[in-house]
Design an enzyme around this catalytic site. Structure first.
Site, PDB file in Angstrom:
ATOM      1  N   GLU A  44      14.167   6.459  -4.834  1.00 52.69           N
ATOM      2  CA  GLU A  44      13.329   6.700  -3.290  1.00 52.69           C
ATOM      3  C   GLU A  44      12.894   5.272  -3.412  1.00 52.69           C
ATOM      4  OE1 GLU A  44      10.748   9.970  -3.335  1.00 52.69           O
ATOM      5  OE2 GLU A  44      12.332  11.923  -5.024  1.00 52.69           O
ATOM      6  N   ASP A  55       0.047  11.516  -2.497  1.00 49.23           N
ATOM      7  CA  ASP A  55       0.145  11.060  -3.669  1.00 49.23           C
ATOM      8  C   ASP A  55      -1.079  10.390  -4.184  1.00 49.23           C
ATOM      9  OD1 ASP A  55       2.537  10.072  -3.797  1.00 49.23           O
ATOM     10  OD2 ASP A  55       2.753   9.499  -1.647  1.00 49.23           O
TER      11      ASP A  55
END
Length: 264
Positions: A44, A55
């Site tokens: 990724e 995140d």
């Protein structure tokens, strides 16, 4: 068979996340080669974004380093396009919908398909959003990997799994990436069993908060694959030189692969 789904055949793949352009696109290229050489099955690449809400601090800082280095989505796609003949494992872009919207949904789908990118993860694009992106990704043969969490309702689970391809990203706990203090969801086995009953043959990848081989060993029996990002970035950043960073990435991946294969 779908190129991403094929990586789940006869094994439990390791999916790793790095932020595209952290700290430079040249380093990203070297990390891609090192990760695939060490046996990573799917890579990724994060699209640098100023406000990555899903995140934690490690990936937020990585994204900021990439932005300071001048990385843009356009430059990241161009770099991947340039090296695609040397990349053997599926590449997946992970980013936020605003980046895609600014780029142009159809142009984004077309350009990443031409660059050899196999899939896309957009955490902030709900399954019922009236975006055209899903249509364009399907048209150009790019998997749209959707996310589910422990509190996703059965009704919504059906909608999400119906739209997801490649694999289904199962979030191990509520919160942000890299939050290893929570551990994984305490009812992991029943959570993934519930998801599997709806997902059918769609593989289940488990991510968020998986920080090393010890945790992998505890959970490896339940998902079809493991996703690790923040812990890998921490390992890379512990190096003082480019060579140390690349070696740290290799050593970290080796430890995770051994845990997946129950060699340690």
């Amino acid at each position: 068979m779908n190129k991403i789904t094929a990586q789940f055949k006869d094994k439990k793949p390791l999916v790793t996340y790095i932020s595209g352009g952290d700290p430079s696109l040249e380093m990203t290229e070297k990390l891609i080669y090192r990760l695939q050489d060490e046996g990573v099955d799917i890579i990724e690449l994060g699209i640098p974004f100023s406000d990555p809400l899903a995140d934690g601090p490690v990936i937020q800082e990585a994204s900021q380093r990439a932005l300071r280095g001048g990385t843009t989505l356009k430059k990241l796609i161009a770099k991947i396009n340039q090296i695609q003949d040397r990349v053997e494992v599926p590449l997946v872009l992970m980013g936020y919908y605003n980046s895609v919207l600014n780029y142009g949904e159809e142009k984004f789908a077309l350009d990443i398909a031409e660059a050899g990118i196999s899939g896309v993860i957009i955490p902030d694009l709900p399954v019922d959003e009236k975006a055209e992106l899903s249509k364009y990704l399907a048209e150009y043969g790019v998997s749209q990997i959707m996310l589910v969490t422990p509190n996703t309702s059965d009704h919504r689970l059906k909608e999400i799994t119906a739209k997801s391809s490649g694999f289904l990203y199962c979030v191990a706990h509520l919160g942000t990436t890299g939050d290893d203090q929570q551990g994984v969801y305490p009812k992991l086995e029943s959570y993934l069993e519930r998801v599997r009953n709806t997902a059918g043959e769609l593989p289940l990848g488990l991510g968020f908060g998986i920080d090393g081989p010890e945790k992998v060993k505890k959970i490896i029996d339940y998902p079809d694959g493991i996703i690790i990002g923040s812990a890998l970035i921490k390992a890379i950043q512990a190096g003082n030189t480019e060579a140390e960073m690349l070696n740290n990435a290799g050593e970290f991946v080796n430890s995770i692969k051994k845990a997946i294969n129950k060699e340690i």
